[in-house]
Scaffold this motif. Structure first.
Motif, PDB file in Angstrom:
ATOM      1  N   VAL A  50     -21.326 -30.236  -5.332  1.00  0.00           N
ATOM      2  CA  VAL A  50     -21.367 -31.432  -6.286  1.00  0.00           C
ATOM      3  C   VAL A  50     -21.809 -30.790  -7.541  1.00  0.00           C
ATOM      4  CG1 VAL A  50     -23.344 -32.909  -6.950  1.00  0.00           C
ATOM      5  CG2 VAL A  50     -23.202 -33.323  -4.775  1.00  0.00           C
ATOM      6  N   GLU A  51     -22.583 -29.610  -8.166  1.00  0.00           N
ATOM      7  CA  GLU A  51     -23.375 -28.750  -9.555  1.00  0.00           C
ATOM      8  C   GLU A  51     -21.430 -28.415 -10.030  1.00  0.00           C
ATOM      9  OE1 GLU A  51     -26.303 -25.736  -8.617  1.00  0.00           O
ATOM     10  OE2 GLU A  51     -24.776 -24.448  -9.931  1.00  0.00           O
ATOM     11  N   ARG A  52     -21.006 -27.997  -8.894  1.00  0.00           N
ATOM     12  CA  ARG A  52     -19.551 -27.611  -9.663  1.00  0.00           C
ATOM     13  C   ARG A  52     -18.917 -28.579 -10.313  1.00  0.00           C
ATOM     14  NH1 ARG A  52     -21.401 -23.338  -6.962  1.00  0.00           N
ATOM     15  NH2 ARG A  52     -20.410 -21.820  -6.328  1.00  0.00           N
ATOM     16  N   LEU A  53     -18.452 -30.048  -9.410  1.00  0.00           N
ATOM     17  CA  LEU A  53     -17.525 -31.310 -10.445  1.00  0.00           C
ATOM     18  C   LEU A  53     -18.109 -32.237 -11.588  1.00  0.00           C
ATOM     19  CD1 LEU A  53     -16.452 -32.043  -6.377  1.00  0.00           C
ATOM     20  CD2 LEU A  53     -15.635 -31.527  -8.267  1.00  0.00           C
ATOM     21  N   ARG A  54     -20.280 -31.541 -11.079  1.00  0.00           N
ATOM     22  CA  ARG A  54     -20.178 -32.484 -12.254  1.00  0.00           C
ATOM     23  C   ARG A  54     -20.236 -31.557 -13.155  1.00  0.00           C
ATOM     24  NH1 ARG A  54     -25.946 -34.703  -9.650  1.00  0.00           N
ATOM     25  NH2 ARG A  54     -24.890 -36.575  -8.662  1.00  0.00           N
ATOM     26  N   GLY A  55     -20.461 -30.669 -13.531  1.00  0.00           N
ATOM     27  CA  GLY A  55     -20.115 -28.996 -14.182  1.00  0.00           C
ATOM     28  C   GLY A  55     -19.068 -29.259 -15.265  1.00  0.00           C
ATOM     29  N   GLN A  56     -17.850 -30.369 -14.435  1.00  0.00           N
ATOM     30  CA  GLN A  56     -16.564 -31.033 -14.925  1.00  0.00           C
ATOM     31  C   GLN A  56     -16.721 -31.945 -15.692  1.00  0.00           C
ATOM     32  OE1 GLN A  56     -13.240 -28.376 -12.458  1.00  0.00           O
ATOM     33  NE2 GLN A  56     -14.773 -27.418 -10.997  1.00  0.00           N
ATOM     34  N   GLY A  57     -17.592 -32.190 -15.771  1.00  0.00           N
ATOM     35  CA  GLY A  57     -17.100 -34.029 -16.404  1.00  0.00           C
ATOM     36  C   GLY A  57     -17.645 -34.788 -15.369  1.00  0.00           C
ATOM     37  N   HIS A  58     -16.613 -34.868 -14.545  1.00  0.00           N
ATOM     38  CA  HIS A  58     -16.961 -35.876 -13.785  1.00  0.00           C
ATOM     39  C   HIS A  58     -17.885 -36.324 -12.821  1.00  0.00           C
ATOM     40  CE1 HIS A  58     -12.060 -34.668 -12.784  1.00  0.00           C
ATOM     41  NE2 HIS A  58     -13.030 -33.154 -12.538  1.00  0.00           N
ATOM     42  N   GLU A  59     -17.723 -37.793 -11.783  1.00  0.00           N
ATOM     43  CA  GLU A  59     -18.457 -39.037 -12.436  1.00  0.00           C
ATOM     44  C   GLU A  59     -19.030 -38.888 -10.611  1.00  0.00           C
ATOM     45  OE1 GLU A  59     -17.423 -43.390 -12.447  1.00  0.00           O
ATOM     46  OE2 GLU A  59     -19.440 -43.740 -11.363  1.00  0.00           O
ATOM     47  N   VAL A  60     -20.073 -38.109 -10.090  1.00  0.00           N
ATOM     48  CA  VAL A  60     -20.376 -37.793  -8.974  1.00  0.00           C
ATOM     49  C   VAL A  60     -22.027 -38.311  -8.325  1.00  0.00           C
ATOM     50  CG1 VAL A  60     -20.549 -35.742  -7.478  1.00  0.00           C
ATOM     51  CG2 VAL A  60     -19.052 -34.846  -9.543  1.00  0.00           C
ATOM     52  N   ILE A  61     -21.199 -38.725  -6.956  1.00  0.00           N
ATOM     53  CA  ILE A  61     -22.060 -39.276  -6.255  1.00  0.00           C
ATOM     54  C   ILE A  61     -23.072 -38.259  -4.863  1.00  0.00           C
ATOM     55  CG2 ILE A  61     -23.510 -41.050  -5.285  1.00  0.00           C
ATOM     56  CD1 ILE A  61     -22.133 -43.202  -6.312  1.00  0.00           C
ATOM     57  N   ALA A  62     -23.658 -37.373  -5.107  1.00  0.00           N
ATOM     58  CA  ALA A  62     -24.715 -36.698  -4.208  1.00  0.00           C
ATOM     59  C   ALA A  62     -24.888 -37.619  -3.121  1.00  0.00           C
ATOM     60  CB  ALA A  62     -25.238 -36.400  -4.382  1.00  0.00           C
ATOM     61  N   ALA A  63     -24.163 -38.494  -1.797  1.00  0.00           N
ATOM     62  CA  ALA A  63     -24.543 -38.762  -0.577  1.00  0.00           C
ATOM     63  C   ALA A  63     -25.017 -38.236   0.809  1.00  0.00           C
ATOM     64  CB  ALA A  63     -23.318 -39.983  -0.520  1.00  0.00           C
ATOM     65  N   SER A  64     -26.029 -39.090   1.045  1.00  0.00           N
ATOM     66  CA  SER A  64     -26.786 -38.080   2.475  1.00  0.00           C
ATOM     67  C   SER A  64     -28.509 -39.456   2.279  1.00  0.00           C
ATOM     68  CB  SER A  64     -27.233 -36.886   1.957  1.00  0.00           C
ATOM     69  OG  SER A  64     -28.457 -36.982   1.461  1.00  0.00           O
ATOM     70  N   PRO A  65     -28.694 -39.613   4.125  1.00  0.00           N
ATOM     71  CA  PRO A  65     -30.214 -40.651   4.054  1.00  0.00           C
ATOM     72  C   PRO A  65     -30.984 -40.306   2.489  1.00  0.00           C
ATOM     73  CG  PRO A  65     -28.972 -39.537   5.763  1.00  0.00           C
ATOM     74  CD  PRO A  65     -28.195 -38.860   4.880  1.00  0.00           C
ATOM     75  N   ASN A  66     -31.158 -38.747   2.387  1.00  0.00           N
ATOM     76  CA  ASN A  66     -32.379 -38.866   1.352  1.00  0.00           C
ATOM     77  C   ASN A  66     -31.863 -39.254   0.130  1.00  0.00           C
ATOM     78  OD1 ASN A  66     -34.236 -37.386   2.647  1.00  0.00           O
ATOM     79  ND2 ASN A  66     -33.084 -35.777   2.139  1.00  0.00           N
ATOM     80  N   THR A  67     -30.996 -39.308   0.092  1.00  0.00           N
ATOM     81  CA  THR A  67     -30.441 -40.599  -1.445  1.00  0.00           C
ATOM     82  C   THR A  67     -29.971 -42.276  -1.531  1.00  0.00           C
ATOM     83  OG1 THR A  67     -27.928 -39.640  -1.339  1.00  0.00           O
ATOM     84  CG2 THR A  67     -29.450 -38.222  -2.725  1.00  0.00           C
ATOM     85  N   GLY A  68     -30.066 -42.282   0.306  1.00  0.00           N
ATOM     86  CA  GLY A  68     -29.576 -43.867   0.357  1.00  0.00           C
ATOM     87  C   GLY A  68     -28.388 -44.043   0.819  1.00  0.00           C
ATOM     88  N   VAL A  69     -27.915 -43.492   1.040  1.00  0.00           N
ATOM     89  CA  VAL A  69     -26.320 -43.292   1.520  1.00  0.00           C
ATOM     90  C   VAL A  69     -26.488 -42.839   3.252  1.00  0.00           C
ATOM     91  CG1 VAL A  69     -23.919 -43.104   1.498  1.00  0.00           C
ATOM     92  CG2 VAL A  69     -25.249 -43.370  -0.821  1.00  0.00           C
ATOM     93  N   ASN A  70     -25.647 -44.111   4.469  1.00  0.00           N
ATOM     94  CA  ASN A  70     -26.118 -42.661   5.457  1.00  0.00           C
ATOM     95  C   ASN A  70     -24.788 -43.467   6.104  1.00  0.00           C
ATOM     96  OD1 ASN A  70     -26.953 -43.082   8.552  1.00  0.00           O
ATOM     97  ND2 ASN A  70     -28.915 -42.896   7.856  1.00  0.00           N
ATOM     98  N   THR A  71     -24.380 -42.132   6.239  1.00  0.00           N
ATOM     99  CA  THR A  71     -22.296 -42.832   7.408  1.00  0.00           C
ATOM    100  C   THR A  71     -23.259 -43.365   8.616  1.00  0.00           C
ATOM    101  OG1 THR A  71     -22.954 -40.737   7.691  1.00  0.00           O
ATOM    102  CG2 THR A  71     -21.396 -41.389   5.656  1.00  0.00           C
ATOM    103  N   ASP A 125     -20.898 -19.858  -1.928  1.00  0.00           N
ATOM    104  CA  ASP A 125     -20.504 -20.065  -3.129  1.00  0.00           C
ATOM    105  C   ASP A 125     -19.423 -20.049  -3.308  1.00  0.00           C
ATOM    106  OD1 ASP A 125     -23.159 -20.722  -5.010  1.00  0.00           O
ATOM    107  OD2 ASP A 125     -23.323 -18.308  -4.794  1.00  0.00           O
ATOM    108  N   ASP A 126     -18.662 -19.328  -2.334  1.00  0.00           N
ATOM    109  CA  ASP A 126     -17.585 -19.195  -2.211  1.00  0.00           C
ATOM    110  C   ASP A 126     -16.801 -20.663  -1.867  1.00  0.00           C
ATOM    111  OD1 ASP A 126     -16.674 -16.801  -3.958  1.00  0.00           O
ATOM    112  OD2 ASP A 126     -17.038 -15.760  -2.181  1.00  0.00           O
ATOM    113  N   VAL A 127     -17.216 -20.595  -0.720  1.00  0.00           N
ATOM    114  CA  VAL A 127     -16.605 -22.362  -0.273  1.00  0.00           C
ATOM    115  C   VAL A 127     -17.469 -23.781  -1.080  1.00  0.00           C
ATOM    116  CG1 VAL A 127     -17.524 -24.041   1.566  1.00  0.00           C
ATOM    117  CG2 VAL A 127     -17.924 -21.070   2.453  1.00  0.00           C
ATOM    118  N   ALA A 128     -18.432 -23.567  -1.505  1.00  0.00           N
ATOM    119  CA  ALA A 128     -18.135 -24.978  -2.496  1.00  0.00           C
ATOM    120  C   ALA A 128     -16.933 -24.816  -3.867  1.00  0.00           C
ATOM    121  CB  ALA A 128     -19.434 -24.694  -3.639  1.00  0.00           C
ATOM    122  N   ASP A 129     -16.912 -23.444  -4.293  1.00  0.00           N
ATOM    123  CA  ASP A 129     -15.792 -23.277  -5.076  1.00  0.00           C
ATOM    124  C   ASP A 129     -14.187 -23.714  -4.509  1.00  0.00           C
ATOM    125  OD1 ASP A 129     -16.934 -22.322  -7.244  1.00  0.00           O
ATOM    126  OD2 ASP A 129     -15.992 -20.205  -6.667  1.00  0.00           O
ATOM    127  N   ALA A 130     -13.834 -23.597  -3.368  1.00  0.00           N
ATOM    128  CA  ALA A 130     -12.832 -23.789  -2.923  1.00  0.00           C
ATOM    129  C   ALA A 130     -12.683 -25.233  -2.341  1.00  0.00           C
ATOM    130  CB  ALA A 130     -12.738 -23.435  -1.343  1.00  0.00           C
TER     131      ALA A 130
END
Ligand SMILES: NC(=O)c1ccc[n+]([C@@H]2O[C@H](COP(=O)([O-])OP(=O)(O)OC[C@H]3O[C@@H](n4cnc5c(N)ncnc54)[C@H](OP(=O)(O)O)[C@@H]3O)[C@@H](O)[C@H]2O)c1
Length: 251
Positions: free
Chosen positions: A17-38, A163-168
């Motif tokens: 999320v941090e990397r994609l936001r840093g590149q200017g994209h609109e990013v939602i971090a979705a998880s039960p803690n942010t109110g999104v539960n799959t 960090d390498d996984v998140a880059d990928a």
């Protein structure tokens, strides 16, 4: 571009999320803690409205065989249905190198079920198979611990830093769907029992590692090819020594 990261509060999710936001994209971090539960579906259709790309970086809260299978099947089905309704153009999921070879393990049966749903969904996709995260070494040590002894297979591993996984993962989100599985791995191949022994020594942990070819890895017997890729994976840059020198979770 609007990107939803399911499991966007987790180890790989938060860094992606941090990397994609840093590149200017609109990013939602979705998880039960942010109110999104799959699993329950809470907040899912609202989060996905107008979304181009979904990265699924969630993990099952329980590693018990039945719970893992239920988690990845239910989460996968709900997510695919919501993505179809929202017109999502690319679904990316993170799974594990060797998943298809590790089917003695309930955890890996859950991951394979997740992958099958994605392949059959009709949504353009990329499945990223990663080797073990360096941050997971303490969990691996814990899984083999009986008293003060850690029973682990001497099979080869090629651990990769988060960090390498998140880059990928960030790169995959901005690339065209592969409609295939692509692999990533760390730069060094080592024996699991030896690596965990080094890790324990470096963290002043008194436990002793016993190399045992019969020791199970989350339920699966390993051989030298089980956890590593022989298919020219994309390699991360961070070595175990570099990770250890800089990572908070290694101290
Ligand atoms: N560990 C390894 O070595 C390894 C290797 C290769 C691939 N992988 C794969 O990498 C993926 C990510 O692992 P990780 O270690 O980054 O995970 P993690 O740190 O344990 O994070 C798990 C994430 O899943 C979220 N989550 C749990 N239940 C959910 C639900 N019902 N709906 C939506 N989100 C939910 C959590 O949200 P909350 O924070 O809100 O609970 C959290 O954000 C996993 O799929 C795993 O199979 C792991």
């Amino acid at each position: 571009m609007k990107i939803v990261v399911i499991g966007g509060t987790g180890l790989i999710g938060s860094k992606t999320v941090e990397r994609l936001r840093g590149q200017g994209h609109e990013v939602i971090a979705a998880s039960p803690n942010t109110g999104v539960n799959t699993i329950t579906g809470e907040g899912l259709s609202e989060a996905l409205a107008g979304t181009d790309v979904v990265l699924d970086l969630a993990n099952s809260p329980s590693f018990e065989d039945k719970a893992v299978l239920e988690f990845f099947e239910t989460s996968g089905r709900n997510l695919i249905a919501a993505e179809k309704a929202a017109g999502v153009r690319h679904h990316i999921a993170l799974s594990v190198v060797g998943t298809e070879r590790l089917q003695e393990s309930g955890y890996f049966r859950g991951k394979l079920a997740q992958e099958k749903l994605i392949r059959q969904s009709g949504i353009p996709y990329t499945i990223v198979h990663s080797t073990q995260f360096m941050e997971f070494l303490s969990g691996i040590a814990q899984s083999g611990t009986v008293g003060q002894t850690v029973h682990l297979s001497p099979a080869y591993v090629q651990p990769i830093a988060s960090d390498d996984v998140a880059d990928a993962m960030a790169k995959a989100a901005l690339s065209a769907p592969a409609n295939a599985t692509v692999e990533i791995a760390g730069p060094e191949r080592v024996r699991l029992s030896e690596l965990v022994a080094r890790y324990l020594k470096a963290t002043n942990d008194a436990r002793v590692v016993e190399a045992d070819p019969e020791a199970r890895y989350f339920g699966a017997r390993l051989d030298d090819n089980s956890l590593v890729s022989n298919d020219n994976p994309h390699l991360g840059n961070i070595t175990f020594e570099q990770w250890f020198a800089t990572s908070k979770s290694a101290k």
